[in-house]
Design a protein around this motif. Sequence first.
Motif, PDB file in Angstrom:
ATOM      1  N   SER A 102      -0.871  -0.323 -17.014  1.00 21.96           N
ATOM      2  CA  SER A 102      -1.500   0.806 -16.334  1.00 21.96           C
ATOM      3  C   SER A 102      -2.264   0.370 -15.095  1.00 21.96           C
ATOM      4  O   SER A 102      -1.644  -0.070 -14.135  1.00 21.96           O
ATOM      5  CB  SER A 102      -2.372   1.597 -17.309  1.00 21.96           C
TER       6      SER A 102
ATOM      7  N   TYR B 146      -0.969  -1.427 -11.541  1.00 25.31           N
ATOM      8  CA  TYR B 146      -1.291  -1.181 -10.122  1.00 25.31           C
ATOM      9  C   TYR B 146      -1.611  -2.519  -9.446  1.00 25.31           C
ATOM     10  O   TYR B 146      -1.246  -2.769  -8.301  1.00 25.31           O
ATOM     11  CB  TYR B 146      -2.487  -0.232  -9.942  1.00 25.31           C
TER      12      TYR B 146
ATOM     13  N   THR C 249       2.853   2.028 -16.816  1.00 24.96           N
ATOM     14  CA  THR C 249       2.251   2.147 -15.482  1.00 24.96           C
ATOM     15  C   THR C 249       3.174   2.939 -14.558  1.00 24.96           C
ATOM     16  O   THR C 249       4.203   3.465 -14.993  1.00 24.96           O
ATOM     17  CB  THR C 249       1.903   0.746 -14.924  1.00 24.96           C
ATOM     18  N   ARG C 250       2.810   3.005 -13.304  1.00 23.05           N
ATOM     19  CA  ARG C 250       3.617   3.719 -12.304  1.00 23.05           C
ATOM     20  C   ARG C 250       3.164   3.266 -10.918  1.00 23.05           C
ATOM     21  O   ARG C 250       2.068   2.711 -10.775  1.00 23.05           O
ATOM     22  CB  ARG C 250       3.387   5.233 -12.425  1.00 23.05           C
TER      23      ARG C 250
ATOM     24  N   ASN D 162       3.054   5.472  -8.239  1.00 17.00           N
ATOM     25  CA  ASN D 162       2.512   6.600  -7.463  1.00 17.00           C
ATOM     26  C   ASN D 162       1.011   6.479  -7.248  1.00 17.00           C
ATOM     27  O   ASN D 162       0.302   6.127  -8.182  1.00 17.00           O
ATOM     28  CB  ASN D 162       2.685   7.931  -8.199  1.00 17.00           C
TER      29      ASN D 162
ATOM     30  N   THR E  82       5.077   3.061  -4.758  1.00 14.28           N
ATOM     31  CA  THR E  82       6.496   3.464  -4.823  1.00 14.28           C
ATOM     32  C   THR E  82       7.234   2.892  -3.603  1.00 14.28           C
ATOM     33  O   THR E  82       8.428   2.657  -3.666  1.00 14.28           O
ATOM     34  CB  THR E  82       6.675   5.005  -4.853  1.00 14.28           C
TER      35      THR E  82
ATOM     36  N   TYR F 143       8.727  -0.579  -4.498  1.00 14.15           N
ATOM     37  CA  TYR F 143       9.806  -0.736  -5.490  1.00 14.15           C
ATOM     38  C   TYR F 143      11.037  -1.450  -4.919  1.00 14.15           C
ATOM     39  O   TYR F 143      11.555  -2.391  -5.504  1.00 14.15           O
ATOM     40  CB  TYR F 143      10.267   0.624  -6.027  1.00 14.15           C
TER      41      TYR F 143
ATOM     42  N   THR G  77       0.996   7.739 -18.433  1.00  9.32           N
ATOM     43  CA  THR G  77       2.074   7.328 -17.517  1.00  9.32           C
ATOM     44  C   THR G  77       3.378   7.512 -18.308  1.00  9.32           C
ATOM     45  O   THR G  77       3.879   6.565 -18.902  1.00  9.32           O
ATOM     46  CB  THR G  77       1.891   5.863 -17.060  1.00  9.32           C
TER      47      THR G  77
ATOM     48  N   ASP H 115       8.106   8.265 -15.564  1.00 13.56           N
ATOM     49  CA  ASP H 115       7.653   7.382 -14.469  1.00 13.56           C
ATOM     50  C   ASP H 115       8.352   6.023 -14.553  1.00 13.56           C
ATOM     51  O   ASP H 115       8.702   5.422 -13.539  1.00 13.56           O
ATOM     52  CB  ASP H 115       6.135   7.141 -14.551  1.00 13.56           C
ATOM     53  N   SER H 116       8.518   5.541 -15.789  1.00  9.84           N
ATOM     54  CA  SER H 116       9.168   4.232 -15.974  1.00  9.84           C
ATOM     55  C   SER H 116      10.638   4.306 -15.622  1.00  9.84           C
ATOM     56  O   SER H 116      11.202   3.363 -15.061  1.00  9.84           O
ATOM     57  CB  SER H 116       9.003   3.761 -17.425  1.00  9.84           C
TER      58      SER H 116
ATOM     59  N   MET I  49      10.892   4.050 -11.936  1.00 12.14           N
ATOM     60  CA  MET I  49      10.716   2.652 -11.483  1.00 12.14           C
ATOM     61  C   MET I  49      11.973   1.844 -11.769  1.00 12.14           C
ATOM     62  O   MET I  49      12.434   1.059 -10.939  1.00 12.14           O
ATOM     63  CB  MET I  49       9.544   1.993 -12.218  1.00 12.14           C
TER      64      MET I  49
END
Length: 261
Positions: free
Chosen positions: A94, A98, A119-120, A122, A194, A197, A215, A219-220, A223
């Motif tokens: 998470s 980041y 996590t993500r 965004n 993002t 990526y 998350t 979101d995964s 990614m």
Amino acid sequence: MQFKHDGLNLYYEVSGPEQAPPVLLIHGFPVSGEMWHPICELLKTELRLINPDLRGLGRSEASDEASMSTYVDDCVALLDAIGETRPVTVMGLSMGGYLAFEFFRRARTRLRALILADTRGNPDSEEGRKGRITTAEKVLCEGSQVVADAMIAKVFAKSAPADLRSHWLKVMRRSNPKGVAAALRAMANRADSTLTYSRIDVPTLILVGDEDVITPPEDSRIMHDAIKGSRLVMIPGAGHLAPTERPEPVAAAVNAFMKSL
Ligand code: MLT
């Protein structure tokens, strides 16, 4: 153990054989390296596990302000302090994720692989950003329970045992308000990862609890589609803090990934 960086006493743990592949574990918000203990138990014969408490969280001293880059600089300073010169696999959950993106942007030469857990990439929406800034002020006035009480219902799967919830509620409530507020502002100001990526050129494992509501698995999947060659592993029966809730499948996925490098 402790080391000093940027005038702060920062806490960390290291376990596993010195020659084993190094993994830097970066915890989420508003917890500490303690969240990795269940998987450290399962992985400590195979891997060198480097587990810091980020500044202001757990047992590490707080600064008034923090950012994704100051946290990453602390982590790199830790690697230097313990003499870990090999490129490391960074596993971030998470908020730790980041930071993992920031680690890629800031310290690519120190990076062997990425494990992005729950996590993500965004950034926050404008509304989310403002909410974090307001919450940071509230935490400084009223204490960390403001965040803890709001988060606890969202971090585990529905079936999670009551004692797991009550333990982590206590841990979150005990977090240092100054460190929690600084982390909230750091997250509010984080970059849009993002955009990173498509640049990621290290082996990447993406892990997510299938009941993560903070998350979510979607979101995964995004990614996974955008990060070339990445693997996606869904952890059944786990929420946002998957490594504390379902350590066995998380450790198995990490072990298999590390062996593949
Ligand atoms: C975390 O678990 O680190 C936080 O939920 C991240 C966030 O609030 O964006």
